[in-house]
Design a protein around this motif. Structure first.
Motif, PDB file in Angstrom:
ATOM      1  N   GLU A 174      -0.458   9.246   8.239  1.00  0.00           N
ATOM      2  CA  GLU A 174      -2.239   8.748   8.243  1.00  0.00           C
ATOM      3  C   GLU A 174      -2.207   7.259   8.600  1.00  0.00           C
ATOM      4  O   GLU A 174      -3.224   6.623   9.138  1.00  0.00           O
ATOM      5  CB  GLU A 174      -2.754   9.123   7.132  1.00  0.00           C
ATOM      6  N   PHE A 175      -1.032   6.330   8.642  1.00  0.00           N
ATOM      7  CA  PHE A 175      -1.275   5.141   8.784  1.00  0.00           C
ATOM      8  C   PHE A 175      -1.807   4.530  10.073  1.00  0.00           C
ATOM      9  O   PHE A 175      -2.728   3.864  10.045  1.00  0.00           O
ATOM     10  CB  PHE A 175       0.223   4.445   8.559  1.00  0.00           C
ATOM     11  N   ARG A 220      -5.330   5.568  10.329  1.00  0.00           N
ATOM     12  CA  ARG A 220      -6.514   4.823   9.479  1.00  0.00           C
ATOM     13  C   ARG A 220      -6.624   3.335  10.189  1.00  0.00           C
ATOM     14  O   ARG A 220      -7.607   2.837  10.028  1.00  0.00           O
ATOM     15  CB  ARG A 220      -5.707   4.875   8.067  1.00  0.00           C
ATOM     16  N   ARG A 231       0.929  -1.311  -0.039  1.00  0.00           N
ATOM     17  CA  ARG A 231      -0.067  -0.081  -0.038  1.00  0.00           C
ATOM     18  C   ARG A 231       0.974   1.117  -0.007  1.00  0.00           C
ATOM     19  O   ARG A 231       0.773   1.933   0.938  1.00  0.00           O
ATOM     20  CB  ARG A 231      -0.779   0.043   1.270  1.00  0.00           C
ATOM     21  N   VAL A 236      -0.385   4.876   1.035  1.00  0.00           N
ATOM     22  CA  VAL A 236      -0.784   5.131   2.227  1.00  0.00           C
ATOM     23  C   VAL A 236       0.325   6.216   2.914  1.00  0.00           C
ATOM     24  O   VAL A 236       1.396   5.612   3.159  1.00  0.00           O
ATOM     25  CB  VAL A 236      -0.992   3.935   3.275  1.00  0.00           C
TER      26      VAL A 236
END
Length: 144
Positions: free
Chosen positions: A34-35, A38, A27, A30
């Motif tokens: 923000e990882f 999220r 991913r 991403v």
């Protein structure tokens, strides 16, 4: 083949953040900042992040959830499954896959499923070796 370690669930922000370098192989879109946020938002919806370490580093990661579906009953659905590119073919992916299936059985699941991008031919070969079969097509549309 290396000796594979135990599978752990990432339950703290620190554990989640340690999984990002491996998850970024799958991913890359991403954003680092923000990882954790999220993943924590998804955890509130039943998502779990499992990981394996080797030599103190995270080498394989799987994001999954247990859910009920009309089509397949209770299933463990794998959202994300990836091994660090430099550590592949050493048994980590197989060990994580085995753990996920055992977890599914212990959670009373009837099925185990995942989607895989059409470009990931090496992953597909692995899934076929693990006796998984293509049972459907997944369609998606970006909403504007």
């Amino acid at each position: 083949m290396v000796t594979v370690g135990e599978v752990r669930l990432a339950e703290t922000a620190e554990d989640i953040a340690r999984c990002l370098p491996v998850m970024a192989h799958l991913r890359p879109h991403v954003i680092t900042e923000e990882f954790v946020e999220r993943v924590e938002a998804q955890q509130a919806q039943g998502y779990r992040l499992a990981y394996m370490e080797d030599g103190g580093s995270v080498v394989a990661v799987a994001g999954f959830r247990v859910m009920e579906m009309l089509a397949s009953g209770r299933t463990l659905y794998v959202d994300d499954l990836v091994t660090d590119e430099s550590r592949r073919s050493r048994g980590h992916g197989k060990a994580l896959m085995d753990w996920l299936q055992a977890h599914a059985r212990s959670a009373g699941c009837e099925t185990f499923s995942l989607d895989s991008g059409t470009h990931r031919q090496e992953a597909h070969a692995f899934y076929f070796r693990e006796r998984m079969r293509v049972t459907s097509f997944h369609f998606a549309k970006k909403l504007e």
